[in-house]
Design an enzyme around this catalytic site. Structure first.
Site, PDB file in Angstrom:
ATOM      1  N   SER A 170       0.190  -0.454   2.282  1.00  0.00           N
ATOM      2  CA  SER A 170      -0.089  -1.159   1.307  1.00  0.00           C
ATOM      3  C   SER A 170       0.100  -2.523   1.301  1.00  0.00           C
ATOM      4  CB  SER A 170       0.264  -0.034  -0.024  1.00  0.00           C
ATOM      5  OG  SER A 170      -0.250  -0.615  -1.034  1.00  0.00           O
ATOM      6  N   ARG A 242       2.281  -0.153 -15.008  1.00  0.00           N
ATOM      7  CA  ARG A 242       2.533   0.777 -13.667  1.00  0.00           C
ATOM      8  C   ARG A 242       1.684   1.943 -14.043  1.00  0.00           C
ATOM      9  NH1 ARG A 242       4.650   1.281  -9.052  1.00  0.00           N
ATOM     10  NH2 ARG A 242       6.130   3.030  -8.704  1.00  0.00           N
ATOM     11  N   ASP A 335      -7.659   8.210  -0.756  1.00  0.00           N
ATOM     12  CA  ASP A 335      -7.103   7.276  -1.315  1.00  0.00           C
ATOM     13  C   ASP A 335      -8.462   6.281  -1.922  1.00  0.00           C
ATOM     14  OD1 ASP A 335      -6.073   4.520  -1.748  1.00  0.00           O
ATOM     15  OD2 ASP A 335      -5.204   4.172   0.051  1.00  0.00           O
ATOM     16  N   HIS A 365      -3.682   7.450  -2.441  1.00  0.00           N
ATOM     17  CA  HIS A 365      -2.927   5.991  -1.923  1.00  0.00           C
ATOM     18  C   HIS A 365      -1.578   6.281  -1.589  1.00  0.00           C
ATOM     19  CE1 HIS A 365      -2.087   1.893  -0.760  1.00  0.00           C
ATOM     20  NE2 HIS A 365      -1.306   1.789  -1.695  1.00  0.00           N
ATOM     21  N   ASP A 366      -0.763   7.007  -2.516  1.00  0.00           N
ATOM     22  CA  ASP A 366       0.697   7.346  -1.993  1.00  0.00           C
ATOM     23  C   ASP A 366       0.947   8.345  -1.012  1.00  0.00           C
ATOM     24  OD1 ASP A 366       2.193   5.813  -3.890  1.00  0.00           O
ATOM     25  OD2 ASP A 366       2.397   7.292  -5.538  1.00  0.00           O
TER      26      ASP A 366
HETATM   27  C1  ACO Z   1       7.082   1.411  -0.121  1.00  0.00           C
HETATM   28  C2  ACO Z   1       7.301   1.665  -1.528  1.00  0.00           C
HETATM   29  O1  ACO Z   1       6.214   1.622  -2.356  1.00  0.00           O
HETATM   30  S1  ACO Z   1       8.572   2.053  -2.203  1.00  0.00           S
HETATM   31  C3  ACO Z   1       8.630   2.526  -3.668  1.00  0.00           C
HETATM   32  C4  ACO Z   1       8.139   3.880  -3.888  1.00  0.00           C
HETATM   33  N1  ACO Z   1       8.471   4.439  -4.995  1.00  0.00           N
HETATM   34  C5  ACO Z   1       7.721   4.377  -6.103  1.00  0.00           C
HETATM   35  O2  ACO Z   1       6.830   3.644  -6.161  1.00  0.00           O
HETATM   36  C6  ACO Z   1       8.514   5.113  -7.429  1.00  0.00           C
HETATM   37  C7  ACO Z   1       7.074   5.497  -8.140  1.00  0.00           C
HETATM   38  N2  ACO Z   1       6.767   6.805  -7.560  1.00  0.00           N
HETATM   39  C8  ACO Z   1       5.930   6.955  -6.911  1.00  0.00           C
HETATM   40  O3  ACO Z   1       5.048   6.239  -6.495  1.00  0.00           O
HETATM   41  C9  ACO Z   1       5.418   8.223  -6.256  1.00  0.00           C
HETATM   42  O4  ACO Z   1       5.824   9.116  -7.375  1.00  0.00           O
HETATM   43  C10 ACO Z   1       6.255   8.746  -5.158  1.00  0.00           C
HETATM   44  C11 ACO Z   1       5.425   8.492  -3.762  1.00  0.00           C
HETATM   45  C12 ACO Z   1       7.407   7.793  -4.733  1.00  0.00           C
HETATM   46  C13 ACO Z   1       6.619  10.204  -5.029  1.00  0.00           C
HETATM   47  O5  ACO Z   1       5.765  10.927  -5.184  1.00  0.00           O
HETATM   48  P1  ACO Z   1       5.781  12.690  -5.503  1.00  0.00           P
HETATM   49  O6  ACO Z   1       6.750  13.001  -4.737  1.00  0.00           O
HETATM   50  O7  ACO Z   1       4.568  13.398  -5.441  1.00  0.00           O
HETATM   51  O8  ACO Z   1       6.206  12.396  -7.115  1.00  0.00           O
HETATM   52  P2  ACO Z   1       5.549  12.827  -8.341  1.00  0.00           P
HETATM   53  O9  ACO Z   1       4.111  11.822  -8.333  1.00  0.00           O
HETATM   54  O10 ACO Z   1       4.947  13.972  -8.502  1.00  0.00           O
HETATM   55  O11 ACO Z   1       6.513  12.526  -9.297  1.00  0.00           O
HETATM   56  C14 ACO Z   1       7.522  13.280  -9.746  1.00  0.00           C
HETATM   57  C15 ACO Z   1       8.165  12.767 -10.942  1.00  0.00           C
HETATM   58  O12 ACO Z   1       7.413  13.038 -12.093  1.00  0.00           O
HETATM   59  C16 ACO Z   1       7.891  13.838 -13.100  1.00  0.00           C
HETATM   60  N3  ACO Z   1       6.892  14.727 -13.816  1.00  0.00           N
HETATM   61  C17 ACO Z   1       6.105  15.559 -13.216  1.00  0.00           C
HETATM   62  N4  ACO Z   1       5.336  16.145 -14.150  1.00  0.00           N
HETATM   63  C18 ACO Z   1       5.675  15.414 -15.296  1.00  0.00           C
HETATM   64  C19 ACO Z   1       5.387  15.529 -16.656  1.00  0.00           C
HETATM   65  N5  ACO Z   1       4.337  16.317 -17.138  1.00  0.00           N
HETATM   66  N6  ACO Z   1       5.883  14.830 -17.656  1.00  0.00           N
HETATM   67  C20 ACO Z   1       6.994  14.010 -17.216  1.00  0.00           C
HETATM   68  N7  ACO Z   1       7.355  13.797 -16.011  1.00  0.00           N
HETATM   69  C21 ACO Z   1       6.912  14.482 -15.113  1.00  0.00           C
HETATM   70  C22 ACO Z   1       8.749  14.749 -12.211  1.00  0.00           C
HETATM   71  O13 ACO Z   1       9.867  15.379 -12.915  1.00  0.00           O
HETATM   72  C23 ACO Z   1       9.418  13.924 -11.248  1.00  0.00           C
HETATM   73  O14 ACO Z   1      10.374  13.027 -11.693  1.00  0.00           O
HETATM   74  P3  ACO Z   1      11.464  12.095 -10.939  1.00  0.00           P
HETATM   75  O15 ACO Z   1      10.768  11.335  -9.960  1.00  0.00           O
HETATM   76  O16 ACO Z   1      12.504  11.198 -11.871  1.00  0.00           O
HETATM   77  O17 ACO Z   1      12.153  13.355 -10.059  1.00  0.00           O
HETATM   78  N1  HSE Z   2       3.919   3.644  -5.079  1.00  0.00           N
HETATM   79  C1  HSE Z   2       3.739   2.449  -4.389  1.00  0.00           C
HETATM   80  C2  HSE Z   2       2.086   2.268  -4.277  1.00  0.00           C
HETATM   81  C3  HSE Z   2       1.706   0.850  -3.953  1.00  0.00           C
HETATM   82  O1  HSE Z   2       1.557   0.816  -2.638  1.00  0.00           O
HETATM   83  C4  HSE Z   2       4.522   1.183  -5.007  1.00  0.00           C
HETATM   84  O2  HSE Z   2       4.739   1.149  -6.008  1.00  0.00           O
HETATM   85  O3  HSE Z   2       4.796   0.449  -4.015  1.00  0.00           O
END
Ligand code: ACO
Ligand code: HSE
Length: 397
Positions: A170, A242, A335, A365-366
């Site tokens: 990304s 977001r 994606d 994309h994730d």
């Molecule tokens: C290189 C970088 O970009 S680093 C930064 C990466 N991290 C982030 O961007 C943080 C934001 N999150 C994301 O982008 C993504 O969630 C990822 C890629 C990090 C993880 O993806 P996944 O493992 O598939 O997690 P998912 O999208 O299912 O989210 C899970 C969360 O949603 C919550 N959730 C799921 N369903 C629901 C719902 N109905 N209501 C409320 N919360 C919910 C889960 O409890 C979990 O919470 P937690 O993360 O606090 O434990």
């Molecule tokens: N989840 C990723 C997606 C953007 O590439 C981020 O927040 O950085």
């Protein structure tokens, strides 16, 4: 939504502790201070630049084993390791970096900077200017080239002339590409994931909606809100941004399978309650608001919109021909933000690249964050010449 702070997480960081030293424990955050101001592509200079970074492994005496990992929009330098003070989330590629992993830290010296303009220790809008006031809305516009220039200063300071591998997804992929184009002699191998050669109208449009959401928040104050007091930053705007962004990071089919049109818990959408998918987005928004600064989000999102590797270089095709690194380009089949065709274009234009590799994932994309086994195989192929299982393509090295 929880709105806990007006200031950026980075603003509360301890004072700089200097550059990496032999014997440092893995994953300890350190800072590089640039000597002199950073010239910016758009004109002007940014004084007082510092980059936070983390390292894993040991730099070989001949300095030939350095790997640069570049994070995406809301990522940071914490690529590997558990959540810890100053690191609100576990390492975002923890499965990839460590002893015995694809980026085996018994062999490779892995370096991960927090991007210039970010809010996890590097200079950004929440950081102080030389006169002690915060930058806020006066922080200059940046491009990926400015960010790479700052990272090149870090490489110089670490004594790293060439990277054995530069990789990122990304926004991290955009910077990895800029590294290979602007410093072709310093990048031996290159892994580009889920990124384009230039931002598309569709990507700029999605980002534009996010930027409007932040700036429409009355607490935005032109970006000068950092000292407004606890809870008085543009949290609602950042949360809305977001939500918009997160939908583009995931696939429609995945959201349908997970949530459909079901209501959340005991809530009734006909009487003010939420659907499950709304609750999910609320959760993602609240998590980001707790750990990220809105003004950094604006600076980085605008830099992504400005991404065009061909600008001032005779166009994209001419720019891609500059790349000398052994290159793999991969995209995620689901994606919808950075569709596979864009990575196909990159692969076609970079002389050493083979056909685009496809990361199979339902997550959209994730997938570049989640499909670490597939990414590990690509890293292994670049670093060791090992073939990716079921690979139909010839070996690159
Ligand atoms: C290189 C970088 O970009 S680093 C930064 C990466 N991290 C982030 O961007 C943080 C934001 N999150 C994301 O982008 C993504 O969630 C990822 C890629 C990090 C993880 O993806 P996944 O493992 O598939 O997690 P998912 O999208 O299912 O989210 C899970 C969360 O949603 C919550 N959730 C799921 N369903 C629901 C719902 N109905 N209501 C409320 N919360 C919910 C889960 O409890 C979990 O919470 P937690 O993360 O606090 O434990
Ligand atoms: N989840 C990723 C997606 C953007 O590439 C981020 O927040 O950085």
């Amino acid at each position: 939504m929880t709105a806990t702070r007006a200031t950026a997480p980075g603003a509360a960081l301890p004072p700089a502790t200097g550059a990496w030293r032999e014997g440092d424990p893995p994953g300890r955050r350190r800072w590089h201070h640039r000597e002199g101001p950073l010239p910016l592509e758009g004109g002007g200079r940014l004084p007082g630049v510092r980059l936070a970074y983390e390292t894993w492994g040991r730099l070989a005496p001949d300095r030939s084993n350095a790997v640069l990992v570049l994070h995406a929009l809301t990522g940071d330098s914490h690529v590997a390791g558990p959540a810890a003070p100053g690191h609100p989330t576990p390492g975002w590629w923890d499965g990839l970096v460590g002893p015995g992993r694809a980026l085996d830290t018994d062999r490779w010296f892995v370096v991960a900077p927090n991007v210039l303009g970010g809010c996890q220790g590097s200079t950004g809008p929440a950081a102080p200017r030389p006169d002690g006031r915060r930058w806020g809305g006066a922080f200059p516009r940046l491009t990926q080239r400015d960010q790479v220039r700052a990272e090149a200063g870090l490489a110089d300071a670490l004594g790293i002339d060439r990277w054995a591998l530069v990789l990122g997804g990304s926004m991290g992929g955009m910077r990895a590409l800029e590294w290979a184009v602007s410093h072709p002699g310093r990048v031996d191998a290159l892994l580009l994931l889920a990124c384009p050669a230039a931002a598309s109208a569709d990507q700029i449009a999605w980002t534009s909606a996010q930027l409007h959401a932040i700036r429409a928040d009355p607490h935005w104050r032109g970006g000068d809100y950092h000292d407004a007091g606890p809870g008085r930053g543009p949290h609602a705007g950042l949360g809305a941004a977001r939500r918009i962004a997160h939908v583009t990071y995931r696939a429609a089919a995945e959201l349908e399978a997970r949530f459909g049109n079901r209501p959340q818990g005991g809530e009734d959408p006909r009487h003010g309650g939420r659907y499950q998918v709304e609750s999910y987005l609320d959760h993602q928004a609240a998590k980001l608001v707790r750990r990220f600064d809105a003004a950094s989000y604006v600076v980085l999102a605008e830099a992504m919109n400005a991404h065009d590797v061909g600008r001032g270089r005779g166009g994209v095709a001419a720019a891609l021909r500059r790349v000398r690194a052994r290159t793999l380009v991969a995209g995620v089949d689901s994606d919808r933000l950075f569709p596979l065709a864009q990575q196909g274009g990159l692969a076609a234009g970079i002389p050493s690249a083979d056909d685009v590799r496809v990361i199979a994932s339902p997550y959209g994309h994730d997938g570049f964050l989640l499909e670490t086994e597939q990414i590990a195989a690509l890293v292994g192929e670049l670093l060791h010449g090992a073939r990716v299982p079921d690979d139909r393509h010839r070996l690159l090295s």
